[in-house]
Every structure is written in C-alpha cells, then in structure tokens.
Design a protein around this motif. Structure first.
Motif, mmCIF file in Angstrom:
data_model
loop_
_atom_site.group_PDB
_atom_site.id
_atom_site.type_symbol
_atom_site.label_atom_id
_atom_site.label_comp_id
_atom_site.label_asym_id
_atom_site.label_seq_id
_atom_site.Cartn_x
_atom_site.Cartn_y
_atom_site.Cartn_z
ATOM 1 N N ASP A 122 0.850 -1.191 0.000
ATOM 2 C CA ASP A 122 0.000 0.000 0.000
ATOM 3 C C ASP A 122 0.891 1.248 0.000
ATOM 4 O OD1 ASP A 122 -2.836 -1.188 0.597
ATOM 5 O OD2 ASP A 122 -1.502 -2.124 2.058
ATOM 6 N N TYR A 123 0.523 2.201 -0.853
ATOM 7 C CA TYR A 123 1.267 3.456 -0.951
ATOM 8 C C TYR A 123 0.299 4.615 -0.759
ATOM 9 C CZ TYR A 123 3.448 7.538 -3.097
ATOM 10 O OH TYR A 123 3.915 8.800 -3.348
ATOM 11 N N ALA A 124 0.734 5.635 0.002
ATOM 12 C CA ALA A 124 -0.083 6.826 0.223
ATOM 13 C C ALA A 124 0.788 8.062 0.075
ATOM 14 C CB ALA A 124 -0.725 6.791 1.605
ATOM 15 N N TYR A 125 0.217 9.086 -0.555
ATOM 16 C CA TYR A 125 0.899 10.363 -0.735
ATOM 17 C C TYR A 125 -0.016 11.479 -0.257
ATOM 18 C CZ TYR A 125 2.680 14.561 -3.050
ATOM 19 O OH TYR A 125 3.120 15.824 -3.315
ATOM 20 N N ALA A 126 0.459 12.264 0.709
ATOM 21 C CA ALA A 126 -0.307 13.388 1.236
ATOM 22 C C ALA A 126 0.237 14.664 0.608
ATOM 23 C CB ALA A 126 -0.197 13.442 2.754
ATOM 24 N N GLY A 127 -0.505 15.220 -0.344
ATOM 25 C CA GLY A 127 -0.047 16.390 -1.068
ATOM 26 C C GLY A 127 -0.604 17.685 -0.509
ATOM 27 N N ALA A 128 -0.442 18.736 -1.276
ATOM 28 C CA ALA A 128 -0.922 20.051 -0.871
ATOM 29 C C ALA A 128 -2.419 20.174 -1.110
ATOM 30 C CB ALA A 128 -0.172 21.127 -1.652
ATOM 31 N N TYR A 129 -3.033 21.196 -0.479
ATOM 32 C CA TYR A 129 -4.439 21.538 -0.668
ATOM 33 C C TYR A 129 -5.390 20.408 -0.262
ATOM 34 C CZ TYR A 129 -2.014 24.930 -3.582
ATOM 35 O OH TYR A 129 -1.146 25.886 -4.039
ATOM 36 N N GLY A 130 -4.971 19.558 0.661
ATOM 37 C CA GLY A 130 -5.841 18.500 1.149
ATOM 38 C C GLY A 130 -5.986 17.313 0.228
ATOM 39 N N ALA A 163 -6.897 2.043 -6.468
ATOM 40 C CA ALA A 163 -6.314 3.382 -6.469
ATOM 41 C C ALA A 163 -7.412 4.379 -6.128
ATOM 42 C CB ALA A 163 -5.676 3.716 -7.812
ATOM 43 N N GLY A 164 -7.025 5.498 -5.530
ATOM 44 C CA GLY A 164 -8.010 6.518 -5.177
ATOM 45 C C GLY A 164 -7.351 7.864 -4.963
ATOM 46 N N LEU A 165 -8.105 8.908 -5.178
ATOM 47 C CA LEU A 165 -7.660 10.277 -4.949
ATOM 48 C C LEU A 165 -8.720 10.977 -4.118
ATOM 49 C CD1 LEU A 165 -5.562 12.515 -5.606
ATOM 50 C CD2 LEU A 165 -7.024 13.139 -7.550
ATOM 51 N N ASP A 166 -8.331 11.529 -2.950
ATOM 52 C CA ASP A 166 -9.264 12.160 -2.026
ATOM 53 C C ASP A 166 -8.907 13.625 -1.819
ATOM 54 O OD1 ASP A 166 -10.838 9.809 -1.316
ATOM 55 O OD2 ASP A 166 -9.029 9.107 -0.310
ATOM 56 N N TYR A 167 -9.953 14.435 -1.612
ATOM 57 C CA TYR A 167 -9.784 15.843 -1.284
ATOM 58 C C TYR A 167 -10.469 16.108 0.043
ATOM 59 C CZ TYR A 167 -10.631 20.870 -1.242
ATOM 60 O OH TYR A 167 -10.702 22.189 -0.878
ATOM 61 N N ASP A 168 -9.697 16.601 1.029
ATOM 62 C CA ASP A 168 -10.253 16.891 2.354
ATOM 63 C C ASP A 168 -9.360 17.949 3.008
ATOM 64 O OD1 ASP A 168 -11.444 16.984 4.801
ATOM 65 O OD2 ASP A 168 -11.336 14.831 5.201
ATOM 66 N N GLN A 169 -9.641 19.208 2.727
ATOM 67 C CA GLN A 169 -8.836 20.298 3.261
ATOM 68 C C GLN A 169 -9.144 20.485 4.734
ATOM 69 O OE1 GLN A 169 -9.211 23.936 1.028
ATOM 70 N NE2 GLN A 169 -6.990 24.212 1.005
ATOM 71 N N LYS A 170 -8.099 20.687 5.539
ATOM 72 C CA LYS A 170 -8.248 20.731 6.996
ATOM 73 C C LYS A 170 -9.206 21.835 7.444
ATOM 74 C CE LYS A 170 -5.584 20.952 11.278
ATOM 75 N NZ LYS A 170 -4.227 21.055 11.885
ATOM 76 N N GLY A 208 -18.757 15.095 -0.294
ATOM 77 C CA GLY A 208 -19.171 15.252 1.093
ATOM 78 C C GLY A 208 -19.084 16.684 1.577
ATOM 79 N N TYR A 209 -19.738 16.918 2.725
ATOM 80 C CA TYR A 209 -19.725 18.234 3.371
ATOM 81 C C TYR A 209 -19.493 18.016 4.853
ATOM 82 C CZ TYR A 209 -21.099 22.905 4.874
ATOM 83 O OH TYR A 209 -21.102 24.165 5.427
ATOM 84 N N LYS A 210 -18.530 18.751 5.434
ATOM 85 C CA LYS A 210 -18.195 18.587 6.842
ATOM 86 C C LYS A 210 -19.096 19.478 7.705
ATOM 87 C CE LYS A 210 -13.684 19.162 6.228
ATOM 88 N NZ LYS A 210 -12.242 19.234 6.578
ATOM 89 N N VAL A 211 -20.023 18.826 8.389
ATOM 90 C CA VAL A 211 -20.931 19.558 9.268
ATOM 91 C C VAL A 211 -20.246 19.910 10.583
ATOM 92 C CG1 VAL A 211 -23.006 18.564 8.251
ATOM 93 C CG2 VAL A 211 -21.875 17.372 10.145
ATOM 94 N N GLN A 212 -19.178 19.180 10.918
ATOM 95 C CA GLN A 212 -18.306 19.458 12.045
ATOM 96 C C GLN A 212 -16.881 19.205 11.564
ATOM 97 O OE1 GLN A 212 -19.105 20.669 15.013
ATOM 98 N NE2 GLN A 212 -21.340 20.572 14.797
ATOM 99 N N PRO A 213 -15.874 19.737 12.265
ATOM 100 C CA PRO A 213 -14.499 19.522 11.801
ATOM 101 C C PRO A 213 -14.133 18.054 11.602
ATOM 102 C CG PRO A 213 -14.541 21.216 13.492
ATOM 103 C CD PRO A 213 -15.931 20.647 13.422
ATOM 104 N N GLN A 214 -14.748 17.143 12.380
ATOM 105 C CA GLN A 214 -14.427 15.720 12.274
ATOM 106 C C GLN A 214 -15.630 14.875 11.858
ATOM 107 O OE1 GLN A 214 -12.705 15.295 16.336
ATOM 108 N NE2 GLN A 214 -10.792 14.792 15.292
#
Length: 419
Positions: A122-130, A163-170, A208-214
C-alpha cells in the motif's frame, strides 16, 4: 469469524502455586529499523479443537450421511509474517506485508492439511491543498471459504488492485474523492471454478460536506462490472452482470464517543441474460454498510457492524443471494494486563428464486439463518508476547434443513509474538 487472542490464567495467576513468569520482564520489545524502514515480524501458535470441521448436518434418520458426516479434529495453526513500513519526507508512506499460515489436522490430515498465504503493498501520498493519493494491491491464497453459502474448503486465490484520490482540506467544508478497483477470483478445482471464477471492476466517486471539523456527510456513486471468465457449457447460465450503486452516509465522529461510518444505499444490478429456472434478471435492493465504535470509557470498546448486500451464489437457480449481517463486539481491558471480550453475530441469507431441494424434485425458497457467539480472555505477558483462550459457537438453520444445517464449536488456545 472472531479473531481471538486469549490466555491461560492458571499459569499467570500471582499465587504460590502459579508458574512465575518474572524472568520474561528482562526482555524488552525490540525496535527493528534499517534506516527509515521499520520491520515488524510476528508469529502465532494456535491449538484449536473444532467439533464439525466439514460444517455438515447431523446424520439423518435414515442413516444418510452428508458430506462425510460430522467429524471433529484438533488443528495446529502456525502463522508467521512480516510487516514493513517506509515513511519519507512526511509526504510518502509505503507499507507491505506477507503472512503464511499452516493448518495441520489430526483428522484426515492428507485431505485437510493446508498452507494459506496473504500479501499486500500500500502506498499513500499526502499532497498540498488537502489532496491524498493512495494505491495498492492485496493478494490471498487460501482454502478457507469465501462466503457463508460455501462450507467446503477449496483452494482459491484472489487479487485486488486499487487506487483513489481524495480531497479533504483541513480548514474547509467540502470533501470528496474518486476510486477504482479490479478484483480477480480464481478457484483451482474444475467444478467450483466453473461456478465462481470471475473478475470484478468497480469505480466511482463521493462528494461530502463537513458539518463538524471531524464529521462528514456524503453521497456516493459506483459502477460495477462482474464477468465470469469460464465459458458456459450447455445448460449453464450466464452470470455476467453490471450494477449501479448509490449511497448516503456519515463518517467520522457521528455522535458523542461514537466514531466510524454509517451508510445506506440502493443497488441496481442487471444480468446479461435471464437465469435458467429462475425469473430474476434485474434486481433492486437496499444496501447497508455500518462500522461504528462506541467508547463509553478508556478501557472499553463496543463495535457494531451492519451490512446488507448482494453476494455471488453457486445455486443453479440463483446467481446471487441477499446477505444481511449484524455483529456486536465488546472489548474491555482489565487491570494487570488482562483483556476480555464477547462477540455476537446474526446473519440472514435470502435467495430470490425458487430452487430444487436436493434430489427429490421438490422446489422451495431457500433462506439461511446464521448465528454466532463467542468469548475470549487475553493476557499480555510483555508488550511483544501474549497468550489466551477463546470459544466460538456457530449454527446455521436453513429452510433446506437436511442439506445445509450445521452446528460447530471451536475452542482455542494461542501464543502470539509481535515486534
């Protein structure tokens, strides 16, 4: 199946008659590294008594014996594995692992002994902009049953690439992603291989939409394609299908002290041809995927797993069945390095089309109710060494009682090392 690690408290009790294990305290858990590469070897020895190794009904009143009859056996399992982890530059993380497990039976050893293997990368890359990218491969080579309809153990292997690409800005509210996977299932026996050898492709997205930070609420869509790789013989049915899967769910912190994911959805599946002896070509079914952990206190975990979905079938009249399951696990860490747990599970498998009952020529609707319950106790001798005891009871009650009912008890002791 419950995965259990348990203990022999009589050997570990702090009394005058107990065997002292104080000499083990001088050995600490090693920190095995080669540069940034971390190595985690592990080994487990398990002794199991299984009261019904073939998972068959009791002998019938007319002296009819199904599947060789009810046979019990001691089983010795040796599991040896290695996990690797390589993080670098705080952005990349690569993990890989391999496990081999031997099963040795005292009953009909030549027919039952086996070695199972599993591997992953398994490989994971945490890039910029979430943005996060992930990819990997999972391989399994085993004789264990693939799903609840099967009771016979047949050599099979499966391989899943994903494979997958996710977007989740902090600090943002929007989240989403795309993903794809390709799975191959192959049975080495000719008869079962003609029924179950196939590949499955699945790809889709979620928003998705974050109704709370977590906490995130989301909607998802996936397209699925299942293609059976063995050509049909005369009289065999076409089992190729395509599906559309929709889901609505919530993930993250879903309630005070409750984390995980809960999703409900709809699956639309269409087969290329109508079934032989059946009527269902297009099916629409509600689906459920729920995995929630409630932590009422630091030492206790209560885990609820719910699922409802379509499963491939080997029935002549049913190319699928609807599999429903509910599993409750309770784990509690006691003082003095002890842990205990309870497990209860219920499954309901429903077949859509009427089918033949044995060789009598009669027809009926098949439904299987599956029950499981168990308990375990574990003792951590050291951070790297544990031992324990467990017991599991399983039962299946089917509308086709003479063919598919069974009861099974499994009692086990094991010793585990993990670095």
């Amino acid at each position: 199946m419950i995965r259990v690690i348990a203990v022999l408290p009589v050997l570990l009790a702090s009394s005058a008659q107990a065997v002292s294990l104080d000499w083990l305290t001088q050995y600490k858990k090693p920190n095995i590294h080669w540069g940034q590469l971390a190595l985690h070897p592990h080994y487990r020895l398990t002794e199991v008594y299984d009261s019904n190794i073939y998972l068959v009904p009791r002998d019938q009143p007319n002296n009819v014996i199904v599947g060789g009859g009810v046979r019990g056996s001691w089983i010795t399992k040796n599991e040896l594995g290695l996990e690797l982890e390589l993080p670098w530059r705080k952005l990349h993380n690569l993990t890989a692992g391999y496990v081999a497990e031997s099963h040795n039976y005292t009953t009909d050893a030549s027919a039952n002994d086996t070695v199972n293997q599993a591997a992953h990368v398994d490989y994971a890359y945490a890039g910029a902009y979430g943005l996060t990218f992930r990819a990997g491969d999972r391989y399994l080579n085993t004789r264990d049953q693939a799903f609840s309809q099967l009771v016979s153990r047949d050599r099979r292997w499966s391989n899943t690439a994903y494979a997958g690409l996710d977007y989740d800005q902090k600090n943002g509210n929007m989240a989403g992603g795309v993903d794809a996977s390709h799975t191959v299932n192959k049975y080495l026996g000719d008869a079962i291989g003609r029924q179950l050898n196939r590949y499955s492709q699945r790809f889709g997205f979620n928003v998705g939409y974050k109704v709370q930070p977590q906490t995130k609420v989301y909607a998802s869509y996936h397209r699925g394609i299942t293609h059976y790789s063995v050509g049909r013989a005369v009289g065999e049915q076409d089992k190729n299908s395509k599906s559309h899967d929709f889901g609505l769910g919530v993930a993250g912190v879903v309630a005070p002290k409750v984390t995980g994911r809960a999703e409900a959805g709809l699956s639309y599946r269409e087969y290329d041809e109508a079934p032989l002896g059946g009527v269902t070509r297009v099916t629409r079914n509600m689906t459920v995927t729920t995995d929630l952990t409630w932590k009422p206190q630091d030492r206790t975990d209560v885990i609820l797993t719910l699922s409802r979905g379509l499963q491939e079938s080997i029935s002549a009249s049913n190319r699928f069945y609807i599999s429903n399951s509910a599993i409750l696990d309770v784990k509690h860490r006691l003082p003095r390095k002890f842990s205990v747990g309870l497990n209860a599970a219920f499954g309901l498998d429903k077949y859509p089309d009427t089918q033949f009952i044995g060789t009598t020529g009669a027809r009926g609707d098949r439904r299987d109710d599956i029950y499981q319950g168990g308990a375990w106790i574990e003792y951590d001798i050291q951070a790297w060494l544990s031992t324990g005891l467990s017991h599991v009871y399983r039962e299946r009650n089917s509308t086709f009682t003479s063919q598919f009912n069974y009861e099974d008890h499994q009692t086990a002791w094991n010793l585990a090392l993990k670095f």
